[in-house]
Design an enzyme around this catalytic site. Sequence first.
Site, PDB file in Angstrom:
ATOM      1  N   TRP A   1       0.827  -1.218   0.000  1.00 26.88           N
ATOM      2  CA  TRP A   1       0.000   0.000   0.000  1.00 26.88           C
ATOM      3  C   TRP A   1       0.862   1.268   0.000  1.00 26.88           C
ATOM      4  O   TRP A   1       0.337   2.359  -0.157  1.00 26.88           O
ATOM      5  CB  TRP A   1      -0.894   0.028   1.234  1.00 26.88           C
ATOM      6  CG  TRP A   1      -1.947  -1.029   1.309  1.00 26.88           C
ATOM      7  CD1 TRP A   1      -2.156  -2.071   0.453  1.00 26.88           C
ATOM      8  CD2 TRP A   1      -2.949  -1.140   2.332  1.00 26.88           C
ATOM      9  NE1 TRP A   1      -3.224  -2.822   0.870  1.00 26.88           N
ATOM     10  CE2 TRP A   1      -3.730  -2.281   2.033  1.00 26.88           C
ATOM     11  CE3 TRP A   1      -3.268  -0.412   3.469  1.00 26.88           C
ATOM     12  CZ2 TRP A   1      -4.802  -2.681   2.822  1.00 26.88           C
ATOM     13  CZ3 TRP A   1      -4.331  -0.811   4.267  1.00 26.88           C
ATOM     14  CH2 TRP A   1      -5.085  -1.931   3.939  1.00 26.88           C
ATOM     15  N   HIS A  51      12.933  -2.283  -0.944  1.00 28.50           N
ATOM     16  CA  HIS A  51      12.116  -1.722  -2.027  1.00 28.50           C
ATOM     17  C   HIS A  51      12.901  -0.575  -2.672  1.00 28.50           C
ATOM     18  O   HIS A  51      13.616   0.155  -1.996  1.00 28.50           O
ATOM     19  CB  HIS A  51      10.786  -1.214  -1.467  1.00 28.50           C
ATOM     20  CG  HIS A  51       9.808  -0.864  -2.541  1.00 28.50           C
ATOM     21  ND1 HIS A  51       9.869   0.325  -3.237  1.00 28.50           N
ATOM     22  CD2 HIS A  51       8.763  -1.556  -3.062  1.00 28.50           C
ATOM     23  CE1 HIS A  51       8.903   0.345  -4.130  1.00 28.50           C
ATOM     24  NE2 HIS A  51       8.213  -0.784  -4.051  1.00 28.50           N
ATOM     25  N   GLU A  63      12.103   2.245  -3.569  1.00 27.86           N
ATOM     26  CA  GLU A  63      11.861   3.572  -2.971  1.00 27.86           C
ATOM     27  C   GLU A  63      12.676   3.742  -1.696  1.00 27.86           C
ATOM     28  O   GLU A  63      13.121   4.848  -1.384  1.00 27.86           O
ATOM     29  CB  GLU A  63      10.352   3.759  -2.714  1.00 27.86           C
ATOM     30  CG  GLU A  63       9.588   3.936  -4.025  1.00 27.86           C
ATOM     31  CD  GLU A  63       8.146   3.473  -4.005  1.00 27.86           C
ATOM     32  OE1 GLU A  63       7.579   3.265  -2.916  1.00 27.86           O
ATOM     33  OE2 GLU A  63       7.575   3.300  -5.107  1.00 27.86           O
ATOM     34  N   GLU A  98      11.761  -6.202  -9.290  1.00 30.05           N
ATOM     35  CA  GLU A  98      10.975  -5.017  -9.627  1.00 30.05           C
ATOM     36  C   GLU A  98      11.845  -4.026 -10.409  1.00 30.05           C
ATOM     37  O   GLU A  98      12.574  -3.237  -9.794  1.00 30.05           O
ATOM     38  CB  GLU A  98      10.484  -4.332  -8.355  1.00 30.05           C
ATOM     39  CG  GLU A  98       9.605  -5.197  -7.491  1.00 30.05           C
ATOM     40  CD  GLU A  98       8.686  -4.341  -6.629  1.00 30.05           C
ATOM     41  OE1 GLU A  98       7.473  -4.501  -6.756  1.00 30.05           O
ATOM     42  OE2 GLU A  98       9.188  -3.496  -5.869  1.00 30.05           O
ATOM     43  N   GLY A 114       1.739  -2.655  -6.336  1.00 24.53           N
ATOM     44  CA  GLY A 114       1.636  -1.350  -5.684  1.00 24.53           C
ATOM     45  C   GLY A 114       0.261  -0.752  -5.929  1.00 24.53           C
ATOM     46  O   GLY A 114      -0.719  -1.115  -5.267  1.00 24.53           O
ATOM     47  N   GLY A 115       0.187   0.152  -6.916  1.00 27.22           N
ATOM     48  CA  GLY A 115      -1.048   0.903  -7.184  1.00 27.22           C
ATOM     49  C   GLY A 115      -2.311   0.053  -7.212  1.00 27.22           C
ATOM     50  O   GLY A 115      -3.319   0.411  -6.589  1.00 27.22           O
TER      51      GLY A 115
END
Length: 254
Positions: free
Chosen positions: A10, A98, A100, A170, A237-238
């Site tokens: 999320w 991840h 990010e 990813e 994700g989204g």
Amino acid sequence: MRKQIVAGNWKMNCTIEEGQKLTSEVVQLVQDEVQNEAEVIFVPPFIHLISLNERLPFKDQVLIGAQNCHQNESGAFTGEISASMIKSCGGSHVIIGHSERREYFGESDALLAEKVNTVLKNELTPIFCCGERLESREINTQEAVVGEQVRNALFHLTPEEISKVVIAYEPVWAIGTGKTASAEQAQEMHAFIRQAIAEKYSTDVADSISILYGGSVKPENAKEIFSKPDVDGGLIGGASLKSRDFVDIVKAFD
Ligand code: PEP
């Protein structure tokens, strides 16, 4: 047989009320519609873990995880969360590395190796993320980049330990961009990762590890990507923020 897994990251989204609504919807749809036994993992922000845990009626198939944890067991690390805290909230998985986190929080391979150790020590499952940036893909160095990430963060583990890790490939250029790697590109990299593990450990170990693909997975492309022999599911994700889309992705395994 490797585990098939669909995990929903999320990221930094959802208030408690929104998270509870989303969870209840997903759980209901999974119960009503999903025919397969793929593991479904909610990976919300930390504050949701306890309330999600209370909303999971069938805990074998639907699990919860965290998006990160600190490498230390406890102590003076203001604002951080430990693996044992995640476990005490009912979490079973932790995303480590991840892109990010690597990009915005400067997480290095060496730090990620420490985090993987801590997660395993607490008997949780790391979902270790790796993936190349667009520049690497453009000059065809993606295997060198991903190979190094995997080696640096995981290859100090024993065969028993690495067998407990889930890997998520990813490609950074596909995360949140709407650009998906083709099913062939995903398969190629997954096979490469598995081969690297087989060479370092053994074919048995490599064959036991679930490797997920992440990067703009949607109901429309999930079936094709998941049909590849070395793709064992997805890190979403989204689309994990929309109950209908997320469950339709899980149903791609039906
Ligand atoms: C992710 O954040 O892990 C991810 C794959 O995001 P998205 O599905 O939105 O590309």
